[in-house]
Scaffold this active site. Sequence first.
Site, mmCIF file in Angstrom:
data_model
loop_
_atom_site.group_PDB
_atom_site.id
_atom_site.type_symbol
_atom_site.label_atom_id
_atom_site.label_comp_id
_atom_site.label_asym_id
_atom_site.label_seq_id
_atom_site.Cartn_x
_atom_site.Cartn_y
_atom_site.Cartn_z
ATOM 1 N NE ARG A 45 -2.610 0.798 3.294
ATOM 2 C CZ ARG A 45 -1.960 1.397 4.436
ATOM 3 N NH1 ARG A 45 -1.366 2.637 4.053
ATOM 4 N NH2 ARG A 45 -1.360 0.819 5.432
ATOM 5 C CE1 TYR A 54 -13.780 8.556 -18.663
ATOM 6 C CE2 TYR A 54 -13.733 8.997 -16.251
ATOM 7 C CZ TYR A 54 -13.857 8.264 -17.274
ATOM 8 O OH TYR A 54 -14.138 6.913 -17.123
ATOM 9 C CG ASP A 62 -7.293 12.969 -17.862
ATOM 10 O OD1 ASP A 62 -6.416 12.522 -18.558
ATOM 11 O OD2 ASP A 62 -8.345 12.575 -17.345
ATOM 12 C CE LYS A 117 -10.111 4.359 -20.089
ATOM 13 N NZ LYS A 117 -10.241 5.818 -19.702
HETATM 14 C C1 PLP Z 1 -10.744 6.282 -18.673
HETATM 15 C C2 PLP Z 1 -10.654 7.833 -18.249
HETATM 16 C C3 PLP Z 1 -10.493 8.184 -17.028
HETATM 17 C C4 PLP Z 1 -10.741 7.254 -15.880
HETATM 18 O O1 PLP Z 1 -9.748 6.293 -15.923
HETATM 19 P P1 PLP Z 1 -10.238 4.818 -15.192
HETATM 20 O O2 PLP Z 1 -8.915 4.076 -15.466
HETATM 21 O O3 PLP Z 1 -11.271 4.070 -15.895
HETATM 22 O O4 PLP Z 1 -10.545 5.123 -13.784
HETATM 23 C C5 PLP Z 1 -10.093 9.341 -16.845
HETATM 24 N N1 PLP Z 1 -9.770 10.525 -17.697
HETATM 25 C C6 PLP Z 1 -10.044 10.009 -18.977
HETATM 26 C C7 PLP Z 1 -9.635 11.272 -20.067
HETATM 27 C C8 PLP Z 1 -10.339 8.667 -19.484
HETATM 28 O O5 PLP Z 1 -10.506 8.550 -20.484
#
Ligand code: PLP
Length: 385
Positions: free
Chosen positions: A51, A105, A177, A202
């Site tokens: 953790r 998002y 982001d 992603k």
């Molecule tokens: C998918 C996504 C998130 C969230 O990510 P998770 O791994 O599903 O928690 C945040 N920002 C963007 C731009 C995303 O495409």
Amino acid sequence: MPGHYNRIETKLIHAGEPRPLIGGAVSIPVFQSATFEYTGQSSYHDLKYIRLNNTPNHVALHEKLAALENGETAVVTASGMAVISTVLLALLGPGDHILTQNCLYGGTHELITKDFTEMGIRFDMIDGERPDSWAGLLRPETKAIYVETITNPLMAVADLPAVAAFAREHGLISVIDNTFASPVNFRPPEHGFDLSLHSCTKYLNGHSDIVAGAAIGKGDLIGKVLRKLNHLGGTLDPHACFLLHRGIKTLALRVRYQNENALSLAEFLNRHEAVEAVYYPGLSSHPGHARARDLFDGFGGMLSFEMKGGVAAAKRVIRKLTLPISAPSLGGVESLITRPATTSHAGMSPEERKKAGISDGLIRLSVGIEAPEDLIADFEQALAL
Ligand SMILES: *Cc1c(COP(=O)(O)O)cnc(C)c1O
């Protein structure tokens, strides 16, 4: 750090790798051990424990991710939302205020507008295209400004250099982001952003088989985030660390191929008579094209489009396509297709969607690494009346 290199392709393979190799293993082993032998540490945060985000799997990933964007340090988390919530809770407390881009998002939007409001953290939304309108929203308690590199689902590109400059001028922490661009196409620390966040679910992992997140940036800020993460507990499991580590190595090959595939498909769709509009920053008709060309090394693998026949035509196309899988998420090796009105933006009312320019017939495509000829042929048959 062994050897001398500065290209991202080499960093993906070699940055952060343990030296000497552990037991000679070319691929880092999975350290599936919750706790580690005590070696005289005096601070809680230095104890070795999963953790506390300091197993050899975590340490290697942190170094690799920091190197990819030329950030000072990095930290991985259990999901993209884990990194977003942990970072914002490390920066903001009750009474504080944040400026956020007006098209975020869905999970981030809900977190800021619902959960944070309940906790007494306030926000105002900014138009990423109009830097002159931002100063009027500043308050004495404004602490940070938060944007996305490429917005979902219309692929808008905000005035990103203006965001970093505005934050510096007004003593705010700039957070971006960078999920949609990936470090191959854009590296926020090089443009003055304090913190760059990723849903590693992603492009970074790229194989649609784990969820993970990361923050890359200034050492003092990542230190604060790490402490908050140690307390909140949104830690990435070592086996997921291993899978992310493995997936990352091919990031440059995948993303460059996806950039090309998406551009070919966008151009094909743009020429097709059954298509009403295509949203892709690589098309000269896209409002963010000039900015994307100046800032990015590639236009990305995400595009969206509208059919002339609206919702009915959109449903028919998705049903007739044989290669793209109808599923939310993005950035994997396989093409995925969705209608944002029924997935990522289903939480918005039809009026809110309309105001944001998201029609119910809009189709979003995450372009995979299939052969472009096969993808285009599949779209050709699906779009035929
Ligand atoms: C998918 C996504 C998130 C969230 O990510 P998770 O791994 O599903 O928690 C945040 N920002 C963007 C731009 C995303 O495409």
